[in-house]
Design a protein around this motif. Structure first.
Motif, PDB file in Angstrom:
ATOM      1  N   GLY A 428     -21.570 -25.763  45.087  1.00 13.72           N
ATOM      2  CA  GLY A 428     -22.250 -26.727  44.219  1.00 13.72           C
ATOM      3  C   GLY A 428     -22.662 -26.111  42.902  1.00 13.72           C
ATOM      4  N   GLU A 429     -23.215 -24.907  42.946  1.00 15.21           N
ATOM      5  CA  GLU A 429     -23.610 -24.223  41.711  1.00 15.21           C
ATOM      6  C   GLU A 429     -22.403 -23.927  40.838  1.00 15.21           C
ATOM      7  OE1 GLU A 429     -25.604 -20.802  43.152  1.00 15.21           O
ATOM      8  OE2 GLU A 429     -27.382 -21.908  43.864  1.00 15.21           O
ATOM      9  N   TRP A 430     -21.291 -23.569  41.456  1.00 10.55           N
ATOM     10  CA  TRP A 430     -20.073 -23.280  40.701  1.00 10.55           C
ATOM     11  C   TRP A 430     -19.574 -24.544  39.987  1.00 10.55           C
ATOM     12  CZ3 TRP A 430     -15.297 -20.587  43.426  1.00 10.55           C
ATOM     13  CH2 TRP A 430     -14.435 -20.067  42.451  1.00 10.55           C
ATOM     14  N   LEU A 431     -19.581 -25.672  40.678  1.00 14.34           N
ATOM     15  CA  LEU A 431     -19.146 -26.929  40.066  1.00 14.34           C
ATOM     16  C   LEU A 431     -20.053 -27.347  38.913  1.00 14.34           C
ATOM     17  CD1 LEU A 431     -18.255 -28.910  43.310  1.00 14.34           C
ATOM     18  CD2 LEU A 431     -16.634 -28.287  41.498  1.00 14.34           C
ATOM     19  N   ASP A 432     -21.320 -26.927  38.966  1.00 19.03           N
ATOM     20  CA  ASP A 432     -22.267 -27.279  37.907  1.00 19.03           C
ATOM     21  C   ASP A 432     -22.224 -26.313  36.730  1.00 19.03           C
ATOM     22  OD1 ASP A 432     -23.125 -29.438  39.398  1.00 19.03           O
ATOM     23  OD2 ASP A 432     -24.791 -28.349  40.329  1.00 19.03           O
ATOM     24  N   ASP A 433     -21.451 -25.265  36.836  1.00 21.14           N
ATOM     25  CA  ASP A 433     -21.354 -24.242  35.787  1.00 21.14           C
ATOM     26  C   ASP A 433     -20.326 -24.681  34.747  1.00 21.14           C
ATOM     27  OD1 ASP A 433     -20.982 -22.013  34.188  1.00 21.14           O
ATOM     28  OD2 ASP A 433     -21.076 -20.593  35.855  1.00 21.14           O
ATOM     29  N   ASP A 434     -20.790 -25.159  33.598  1.00 22.80           N
ATOM     30  CA  ASP A 434     -19.881 -25.667  32.581  1.00 22.80           C
ATOM     31  C   ASP A 434     -18.907 -24.608  32.077  1.00 22.80           C
ATOM     32  OD1 ASP A 434     -21.085 -28.127  32.741  1.00 22.80           O
ATOM     33  OD2 ASP A 434     -22.481 -27.748  31.086  1.00 22.80           O
ATOM     34  N   LEU A 435     -19.316 -23.342  32.130  1.00 19.57           N
ATOM     35  CA  LEU A 435     -18.470 -22.280  31.595  1.00 19.57           C
ATOM     36  C   LEU A 435     -17.415 -21.807  32.582  1.00 19.57           C
ATOM     37  CD1 LEU A 435     -21.189 -20.117  29.785  1.00 19.57           C
ATOM     38  CD2 LEU A 435     -19.657 -21.838  28.800  1.00 19.57           C
ATOM     39  N   ASP A 436     -17.630 -22.033  33.879  1.00 19.87           N
ATOM     40  CA  ASP A 436     -16.712 -21.472  34.878  1.00 19.87           C
ATOM     41  C   ASP A 436     -16.181 -22.513  35.851  1.00 19.87           C
ATOM     42  OD1 ASP A 436     -15.368 -19.170  35.771  1.00 19.87           O
ATOM     43  OD2 ASP A 436     -16.807 -18.880  37.406  1.00 19.87           O
ATOM     44  N   ARG A 437     -16.486 -23.799  35.619  1.00 22.73           N
ATOM     45  CA  ARG A 437     -16.059 -24.843  36.543  1.00 22.73           C
ATOM     46  C   ARG A 437     -14.543 -24.888  36.691  1.00 22.73           C
ATOM     47  NH1 ARG A 437     -17.668 -29.091  33.856  1.00 22.73           N
ATOM     48  NH2 ARG A 437     -19.815 -28.986  34.642  1.00 22.73           N
TER      49      ARG A 437
END
Length: 511
Positions: A428-437
Motif C-alpha cells: 500500500g505504501e509503495w502504491l502511494d509513493d508518487d516517485l516509485d509507483r
C-alpha cells in the motif's frame, strides 16, 4: 472452438436435478466439443496455476514445523475429490434402486471439489483470518477477505483462459457447486429470516444476524446469482453438488488431521485420554452444571461438554445427547485407546494400523450420506446421518483442542500473521509513493485495474463514487495479490520488503 461466457442458462435443470448439457455452455461449433462441458470445467481447474499453487500452501501446519509429512492444500483437495465422487455415485445408485433418476452430477461434484480451496491464502486459516482483519480494519473493504469468496473470485474473475475475457468460463452448475456458502456478506436480514439462517450465518443474542462465512464478495455476487439461476437450489442453500463437496471436505479433514498429527507425534495420548475419560466418567454430572460454570471450567472433560452444548445450541434439529455419548465412546475406544496409546514408530505395522483406522472411518462417513430430511433448517440438500455427524464433530474437536490450541503453534502463527501484515502495508505504501509507483509489480497493477472495472460495472444502487471505487480497487487488488502467493513466496516478499540483502533476487519475475 470459441467458448462464450454463460451468464443466463436458457433452460431449467432436468428431472432429478441434473443440469441439461444444452444449457450448460454456448458453443460456436457444438459438434466440435469432445466429451461433456463439465469435464472441460474439471480440466480447466486442474490445469490452472492457482490449482498447482496449492501444493505449496499450508493446510494446518507446515511440514517444516511438524517434522513429518503432512497434508498441504493440494493433497487435501485430492482426497476431498475422491471422497466426494464416491458419495455422489452412491446417492445416484440409491436413487436408481428406488426407481428414480440420478440426483447428482458426479463430474460437477469432482470439479467443485478440485476448486473448493483455490482461494486459501498463504499459511492456512491463520492467513485467512489475518487478511480478513487487514481488509476490514486497514483497507476499508466492508466485505473483507474470505477464502471461499476468494475461490469464487478466482474461478470467475482472476484466472484466465484464451477464450474468455476473464475467469475460466465455467458452467453454471460448477460455479454454483463451488459456492459452499452461496451468499455475500450483504445478505439481507429479511432474506435470512424468510429462508432460515443456514450454516455460515449466525443469529446473535441481540437478534441480529452475523454473516461469518460467504462465497462471494459484492463484486462477484451478480455472477453467483446468475450461476444459481441455472441450477435447482433453494435460497441460501447449496446446490446438491455443492452439498456433496462440502460434506466430503468435512469428512476428509476430520480424518486426515488425525493421520497427520499422529504421525508427527503431536497428538499426545495422555491429555486426550484425560479429556475423554474426564467427560465419560461424569456424563450426568456434566449435564447438570450451568453454562457459566462449564465455560469457566478447566478440568478434563469440560471441552467435550462445551462441544455438546454448542451442537445443541447451533443444530437442535440433529443434536442428540445419546448420539453424542455414543460418538465420544466410539472415538475414545477406536482412536484414543486403540490408536494413540501406541506411538507411531514408522513401522509397517504402525502404517497398517493407521491405514485401517483411516479407511474404516472414511467408509463409514461416505456410506452415511443421504438426501436431507424435512425440517433441517441449517443443512444443505445432502447431509450425514445423525450418527456420522456426531462422530465427525467429535473428531474435529480433537484437532481443534489438541492441535490448533497448542501454544507452540500459536507462536509460529503470530509470526506468520506479521509476515502478511508487513507485505500488505508495504505494498500500500509503495502504491502511494508518487516517485516509485511505476516500479510496483505489474501483476498488482493489473489486479487493481480489474477490480476497478468491476466496481464501475456494479448496478447503480451499489456502485461507489469514482473516488471510492479507486480506493476500493486498490485495496481489493492488494488482497488479491497477497492471497495468491504460496507460503514461500509470502515469506520471501516480506523479507525482501524488509531490505534483506540475501533476498534481493529471491522473487525475481514472480512479483
Amino acid at each position: 472452438m470459441t467458448l462464450h461466457h454463460e451468464t443466463s442458462p436458457s433452460t431449467e435443470p432436468r428431472e432429478g436435478g441434473i443440469p441439461d448439457p444444452a444449457a450448460a455452455r454456448v458453443y460456436e461449433d457444438r459438434d466440435d466439443v469432445p466429451g461433456d462441458p463439465w469435464s472441460i470445467d474439471l480440466e480447466r481447474i486442474q490445469f490452472s496455476p492457482y490449482f498447482s499453487r496449492l501444493s505449496a500452501v499450508t493446510q494446518v501446519v507446515s511440514p517444516s514445523i511438524s517434522g513429518a509429512p503432512v497434508h498441504n492444500r493440494l493433497t487435501h483437495t485430492l482426497k476431498v475429490s475422491a471422497i466426494a465422487r464416491v458419495v455422489a455415485l452412491q446417492l445416484n445408485t440409491r436413487a436408481r434402486d428406488a426407481g428414480a433418476a440420478d440426483v447428482c452430477n458426479a463430474t460437477v461434484v469432482e470439479a467443485a471439489s478440485y476448486a473448493h480451496d483455490l482461494g486459501h491464502p498463504p499459511f492456512g486459516h491463520l492467513g485467512e483470518m489475518t487478511l480478513n482483519r487487514l481488509a476490514r480494519a486497514e483497507l476499508g473493504l466492508a466485505d473483507g477477505f474470505e477464502g471461499n469468496a476468494q475461490t469464487y473470485r478466482i474461478l470467475t474473475a482472476l484466472d484466465v483462459i484464451e477464450t474468455a475475457p476473464r475467469g475460466l468460463n465455467l458452467t453454471a452448475a460448477v460455479r454454483a457447486a463451488s459456492a459452499k456458502y452461496p451468499w455475500a456478506p450483504s445478505a439481507s436480514a429479511s432474506e435470512i429470516e424468510r429462508n432460515g439462517p443456514p450454516r455460515g450465518i449466525r443469529r446473535e443474542p441481540d437478534g441480529a444476524y452475523r454473516v461469518h462465512k460467504y462465497s462471494a464478495y459484492d463484486l462477484d455476487l451478480e455472477d453467483l446469482d446468475a450461476a444459481r439461476g441455472g441450477v435447482d437450489a433453494e435460497p441460501l442453500r447449496q446446490s446438491i453438488e455443492g452439498a456433496v463437496m462440502d460434506l466430503a471436505d468435512d469428512i476428509a479433514y476430520s480424518v486426515h488431521d488425525v493421520d497427520d498429527f499422529y504421525r508427527a507425534g503431536i497428538l499426545d495420548h495422555a491429555p486426550i485420554a484425560a479429556e475423554f475419560r474426564g467427560w465419560l466418567d461424569d456424563v450426568l454430572e456434566w449435564r447438570e452444571r450451568d453454562d457459566a460454570e462449564v465455560r469457566a471450567e478447566l478440568a478434563p472433560g469440560a471441552g467435550l461438554e462445551r462441544l455438546r452444548r454448542k451442537m445443541r445450541r447451533d443444530d437442535p434439529w440433529i443434536a442428540d445427547d445419546e448420539a453424542f455419548l455414543a460418538a465420544v465412546s466410539d472415538v475414545d475406544a477406536e482412536m484414543v485407546t486403540d490408536l494413540l496409546a501406541r506411538p507411531f514408530d514408522g513401522s509397517l505395522t504402525a502404517e497398517r494400523r493407521l491405514a485401517a483406522f483411516t479407511d474404516r472411518w472414511i467408509r463409514r462417513f461416505q456410506e452415511s450420506a443421504r438426501l436431507r430430511p424435512v425440517d433441517t433448517p441449517r443443512a444443505g440438500p445432502v447431509v450425514l446421518s445423525p450418527w456420522a455427524w456426531h462422530h465427525v464433530e467429535v473428531l474435529k474437536f480433537v484437532h481443534k483442542r489438541f492441535v490448533l490450541s497448542r501454544p507452540d503453534l500459536a507462536v509460529q502463527q503470530r509470526g506468520m500473521s506479521r509476515i502478511l501484515a508487513r507485505s500488505v502495508r508495504a505494498l500500500g505504501e509503495w502504491l502511494d509513493d508518487d516517485l516509485d509507483r511505476v516500479r510496483t509489480p505489474r501483476r498488482l497493477r493489473e489486479l487493481i485495474a480489474l477490480a476497478r472495472e468491476q466496481y464501475a460495472a456494479l448496478p447503480a444502487e451499489r456502485r461507489p463514487t469514482d473516488g471510492e471505487a479507486d480506493a476500493l480497487a486498490r485495496s481489493r487488488g492488494i488482497v488479491d495479490y497477497v492471497a495468491s502467493l504460496t507460503d514461500a513466496q509470502a515469506f520471501a516478499l516480506s523479507e525482501a520488503i524488509s531490505g534483506r540483502a540475501d533476498r534481493l533476487w529471491a522473487l525475481g519475475q514472480r512479483l
